[in-house]
Design a protein around this motif. Sequence first.
Motif, PDB file in Angstrom:
ATOM      1  N   LEU A 712       0.828  -1.211   0.000  1.00 62.15           N
ATOM      2  CA  LEU A 712       0.000   0.000   0.000  1.00 62.15           C
ATOM      3  C   LEU A 712       0.859   1.257   0.000  1.00 62.15           C
ATOM      4  N   GLU A 713       1.989   1.204   0.716  1.00 61.47           N
ATOM      5  CA  GLU A 713       2.921   2.342   0.695  1.00 61.47           C
ATOM      6  C   GLU A 713       3.431   2.582  -0.718  1.00 61.47           C
ATOM      7  N   LEU A 714       3.756   1.495  -1.419  1.00 63.39           N
ATOM      8  CA  LEU A 714       4.195   1.639  -2.809  1.00 63.39           C
ATOM      9  C   LEU A 714       3.092   2.254  -3.656  1.00 63.39           C
ATOM     10  N   ALA A 715       1.866   1.805  -3.431  1.00 63.43           N
ATOM     11  CA  ALA A 715       0.740   2.343  -4.193  1.00 63.43           C
ATOM     12  C   ALA A 715       0.527   3.815  -3.888  1.00 63.43           C
ATOM     13  N   ALA A 716       0.673   4.175  -2.616  1.00 61.56           N
ATOM     14  CA  ALA A 716       0.462   5.566  -2.219  1.00 61.56           C
ATOM     15  C   ALA A 716       1.521   6.488  -2.807  1.00 61.56           C
ATOM     16  N   GLY A 717       2.656   5.922  -3.194  1.00 55.80           N
ATOM     17  CA  GLY A 717       3.677   6.723  -3.867  1.00 55.80           C
ATOM     18  C   GLY A 717       3.344   6.997  -5.320  1.00 55.80           C
ATOM     19  N   LYS A 718       2.312   6.348  -5.840  1.00 54.72           N
ATOM     20  CA  LYS A 718       1.949   6.503  -7.240  1.00 54.72           C
ATOM     21  C   LYS A 718       0.569   7.128  -7.419  1.00 54.72           C
ATOM     22  N   ILE A 719      -0.347   6.862  -6.482  1.00 54.57           N
ATOM     23  CA  ILE A 719      -1.735   7.322  -6.584  1.00 54.57           C
ATOM     24  C   ILE A 719      -2.081   8.107  -5.324  1.00 54.57           C
ATOM     25  N   PRO A 720      -2.750   9.257  -5.421  1.00 51.03           N
ATOM     26  CA  PRO A 720      -3.145   9.999  -4.219  1.00 51.03           C
ATOM     27  C   PRO A 720      -3.917   9.117  -3.240  1.00 51.03           C
ATOM     28  N   LEU A 721      -3.565   9.232  -1.963  1.00 45.22           N
ATOM     29  CA  LEU A 721      -4.126   8.358  -0.934  1.00 45.22           C
ATOM     30  C   LEU A 721      -5.646   8.408  -0.890  1.00 45.22           C
ATOM     31  N   GLU A 722      -6.201   9.591  -1.114  1.00 46.41           N
ATOM     32  CA  GLU A 722      -7.655   9.726  -1.006  1.00 46.41           C
ATOM     33  C   GLU A 722      -8.398   9.028  -2.144  1.00 46.41           C
ATOM     34  N   ARG A 723      -7.673   8.550  -3.146  1.00 48.83           N
ATOM     35  CA  ARG A 723      -8.326   7.836  -4.253  1.00 48.83           C
ATOM     36  C   ARG A 723      -7.969   6.358  -4.279  1.00 48.83           C
ATOM     37  N   LEU A 724      -7.327   5.858  -3.204  1.00 46.57           N
ATOM     38  CA  LEU A 724      -6.940   4.451  -3.139  1.00 46.57           C
ATOM     39  C   LEU A 724      -7.960   3.617  -2.359  1.00 46.57           C
ATOM     40  N   TRP A 725      -8.235   2.421  -2.882  1.00 43.95           N
ATOM     41  CA  TRP A 725      -9.004   1.402  -2.179  1.00 43.95           C
ATOM     42  C   TRP A 725      -8.061   0.256  -1.832  1.00 43.95           C
ATOM     43  N   VAL A 726      -8.517  -0.611  -0.930  1.00 46.20           N
ATOM     44  CA  VAL A 726      -7.713  -1.747  -0.480  1.00 46.20           C
ATOM     45  C   VAL A 726      -8.511  -3.022  -0.726  1.00 46.20           C
ATOM     46  N   ASN A 727      -7.921  -3.953  -1.473  1.00 48.05           N
ATOM     47  CA  ASN A 727      -8.661  -5.161  -1.860  1.00 48.05           C
ATOM     48  C   ASN A 727      -7.701  -6.256  -2.301  1.00 48.05           C
ATOM     49  N   PRO A 728      -8.169  -7.511  -2.389  1.00 44.56           N
ATOM     50  CA  PRO A 728      -7.356  -8.567  -2.985  1.00 44.56           C
ATOM     51  C   PRO A 728      -7.216  -8.357  -4.491  1.00 44.56           C
ATOM     52  N   ASP A 729      -6.361  -9.169  -5.099  1.00 43.65           N
ATOM     53  CA  ASP A 729      -6.160  -9.107  -6.548  1.00 43.65           C
ATOM     54  C   ASP A 729      -7.397  -9.519  -7.324  1.00 43.65           C
ATOM     55  N   CYS A 730      -8.122 -10.509  -6.806  1.00 45.76           N
ATOM     56  CA  CYS A 730      -9.204 -11.103  -7.578  1.00 45.76           C
ATOM     57  C   CYS A 730     -10.177 -11.752  -6.601  1.00 45.76           C
ATOM     58  N   GLY A 731     -11.184 -12.457  -7.131  1.00 51.63           N
ATOM     59  CA  GLY A 731     -12.157 -13.126  -6.285  1.00 51.63           C
ATOM     60  C   GLY A 731     -11.539 -14.275  -5.502  1.00 51.63           C
ATOM     61  N   LEU A 732     -12.215 -14.677  -4.429  1.00 52.60           N
ATOM     62  CA  LEU A 732     -11.683 -15.656  -3.487  1.00 52.60           C
ATOM     63  C   LEU A 732     -12.301 -17.042  -3.657  1.00 52.60           C
ATOM     64  N   LYS A 733     -12.917 -17.264  -4.785  1.00 52.01           N
ATOM     65  CA  LYS A 733     -13.652 -18.509  -5.038  1.00 52.01           C
ATOM     66  C   LYS A 733     -12.786 -19.748  -4.854  1.00 52.01           C
ATOM     67  N   THR A 734     -11.529 -19.695  -5.283  1.00 56.60           N
ATOM     68  CA  THR A 734     -10.674 -20.886  -5.292  1.00 56.60           C
ATOM     69  C   THR A 734      -9.897 -21.082  -3.995  1.00 56.60           C
ATOM     70  N   ARG A 735     -10.018 -20.173  -3.066  1.00 52.92           N
ATOM     71  CA  ARG A 735      -9.271 -20.279  -1.808  1.00 52.92           C
ATOM     72  C   ARG A 735     -10.102 -21.027  -0.753  1.00 52.92           C
ATOM     73  N   GLN A 736      -9.462 -21.341   0.374  1.00 59.78           N
ATOM     74  CA  GLN A 736     -10.136 -22.006   1.479  1.00 59.78           C
ATOM     75  C   GLN A 736     -10.333 -21.010   2.612  1.00 59.78           C
ATOM     76  N   TRP A 737     -11.353 -21.268   3.442  1.00 61.29           N
ATOM     77  CA  TRP A 737     -11.720 -20.283   4.460  1.00 61.29           C
ATOM     78  C   TRP A 737     -10.586 -19.928   5.435  1.00 61.29           C
ATOM     79  N   PRO A 738      -9.776 -20.886   5.918  1.00 63.24           N
ATOM     80  CA  PRO A 738      -8.692 -20.472   6.827  1.00 63.24           C
ATOM     81  C   PRO A 738      -7.740 -19.460   6.190  1.00 63.24           C
ATOM     82  N   GLU A 739      -7.420 -19.663   4.887  1.00 65.72           N
ATOM     83  CA  GLU A 739      -6.567 -18.700   4.183  1.00 65.72           C
ATOM     84  C   GLU A 739      -7.249 -17.342   4.091  1.00 65.72           C
TER      85      GLU A 739
END
Length: 759
Positions: A712-739
């Motif tokens: 996120l720090e790397l991202a904040a160095g490229k995009i204004p903080l007030e326009r950043l969201w935080v999320n995974p890369d993609c959907g979690l369909k293939t992962r398991q609940w403990p992960e």
Amino acid sequence: MTTTHNLGFPRLGLRREMKKAVEAYWQGTINADQLARTGRDLRRHHWEIQQQAGIDWIPVGDFSWYDHVLDTSCLLGCVPERFAHPGGAVALDTYFRMARGRAPSGQPRPACEMTKWFDTNYHYLVPEPTPDQAFSLSSEKLFEEFAEAREILGDKAKPVLLGPLSWLWLGKCHAESFDKLTLLPRLLPVYGEILQRLKDQGAQWIQIDEPILALDLPPSWLTAFEQSYHQLQIKGLNLLLAVYFGPLAGNLKTACSLPVAGLHVDAVRAPEELSRVADWLPAHKVLSVGIVDGRNVWRSDLDEALEALASLHDRRELWLAPSCSLLHTPVDLDAETGIDAELKTWLAFAVQKLEELTLLKQALDHGPEIVADPLEASRRAIASRRASKRVTDPAVRRRQAEITPAAERRANPYPVRREAQRAKLDLPLLPTTTIGSFPQTPEIRARRRDFKQGEISADDYTAFLKKQIAFCVQKQEAYGLDVLAHGEPERNDMVEYFGEQLEGFAFTRNGWVQSYGSRCVKPPIIYGDVSRPRPMTVDWIRYAQSLTPKPMKGMLTGPVTMLQWSFVRDDLPRRDTCLQIALSLRDEVADLEAAGIGVIQIDEPALREGLPLRRKDWPAYLDWSVGCFRIASSGVRDETQIHTHMCYAEFNDIIESIAALDADVITIEATRSKMDLLDAFAGFEYPNEIGPGVYDIHSPNVPSAEEMATLLELAAGKIPLERLWVNPDCGLKTRQWPEVDAALGNMVEAARILRRKYS
């Protein structure tokens, strides 16, 4: 006499045997010897299928446990330093750690970057050569498989190898301003060693795939082709250079003049170029014509194919093949029992496509009368499809004709919408969300299967799904996420689910194709005009929103992605089908908004994938694809926030078009590239909000809160903080609940770390 050959066969197996074996190995339920036995059995079966279909030269080396580009990297000894490869043969678990970050043995490491294979929905693992890269022969896989094949196929086994120029082009060197071509003098001797070993094993022909010859290449790369293939000549060994996915165009003369024994061209994607290739290719060289579509499921018009081939057959030695590897098609149409009889006659899967090649060969060599009955069956099927009333809907065509430019525009620009959305949603700095799907557990899949087989009632199935949605909502509230998703337990696939509810789509039971690694999809078949008879998602999202005061996202798959990830009809321009899907989604978006849903995500991970290979064709594609997204998304009020999601693609070349989508928030895959993909958005000064992924969901590794905060720090160095969201890369369909529990908890904590730092 005409010769038939195949460029590659589907790896998965009719029943997804490869997928199941690989995942069992990862889970520790089978060992490496058992995995190897499954591979041998599957390869043998596929070779025998091709033999029985009458194919003369059968590919070897097209089988892979994960990805053929990764196989090539391991063959060449190009293993990134972080995987601690000691040299020598690349171990199986090193291979899997490169692919997914983790294997039964060895330390977890960040996986290699993954991106789309040209303009397909197949993903390859990006090679990572370094400026000081040393290459060496580091895998016995190809040679062992060729030895296996020789026992079954004899002299008709044809090794397949990704060419040196294409492998280099597809690679990514992280050193600044480094010219990958400087590695070529070190790379070519290893290719020469590979070719010599295969010749010594008995290879007569070797297929070398150089698909980058269908791209716009710099002059230095074309020059490198000439130099490389002069160096790779081996007396007594025939090289067949294979180019596919598009026309050679400006590269035609180079391809025809290379010192190889034959040239394969894609006569499905570039039929108009076939006569020019025949004119330029020296008479002593084999011309391989990709006459059967290797990327779609429609039956070939054999009369049309014979007409195109007749004059060539009289002039030179002719080989017939699919346009490209059959990796992109399902295995066998005969395994389908759920497709109606009429539609089934219009289709051909991998096995049937090989049979079409044999029919064409027989007709060319002995006259069409020798295959009169199959040719007549083909004519009846082609005529049936053209005359069928089920492919055209007058109401859909009228609505298309009535679309005006106003349908592509939101009422106000983003800065105005942003204020309305912030007032309504009241989100914190660095709002957290997910891309949409949550784990599809064995229980969910079992209940879906039971419902489809009539073993449980619709009421019982609905009650079960609501329970799963409630569970997902409770989990997300416990994590502390700001914008929630309902988890998508009712969805089998992000395209198939919607296609099942739209007119003009058909579905298979065993039509699996490989997307990446062990990930398989069953692309729908779009055979007719598309329309939406009724709402598709509204009841589920409305129910999920009733469980929480937090914003709940409506989740839709975008029109371009539904187009790209389906087998699309070839009797209508793709843009027209895309527009029909967009209009259907526009109605769904309006219904979601009317149901009180204030955040609606329309995923378009395939937008970049659909980009034509030649730049001259980009403007037309980007115009209609962006227009279709905007038609789907623009009929809402200012305060309704539109999200989109894209993953595993390079965005630099199309950043203006991504901005033209005018989505309020875009989420992207960025973890494996360590936020490098944000450079395109930063350099362009992308005006709207961005959620760069901080959790690689394609790996079982769980990053710590600190690791995500660093991203996120790397991202904040490229995009204004007030326009950043935080999320995974993609959907979690293939992962398991403990992960998921651990990773999303860490992700929310990473956002809090940054909020504390910058508040």
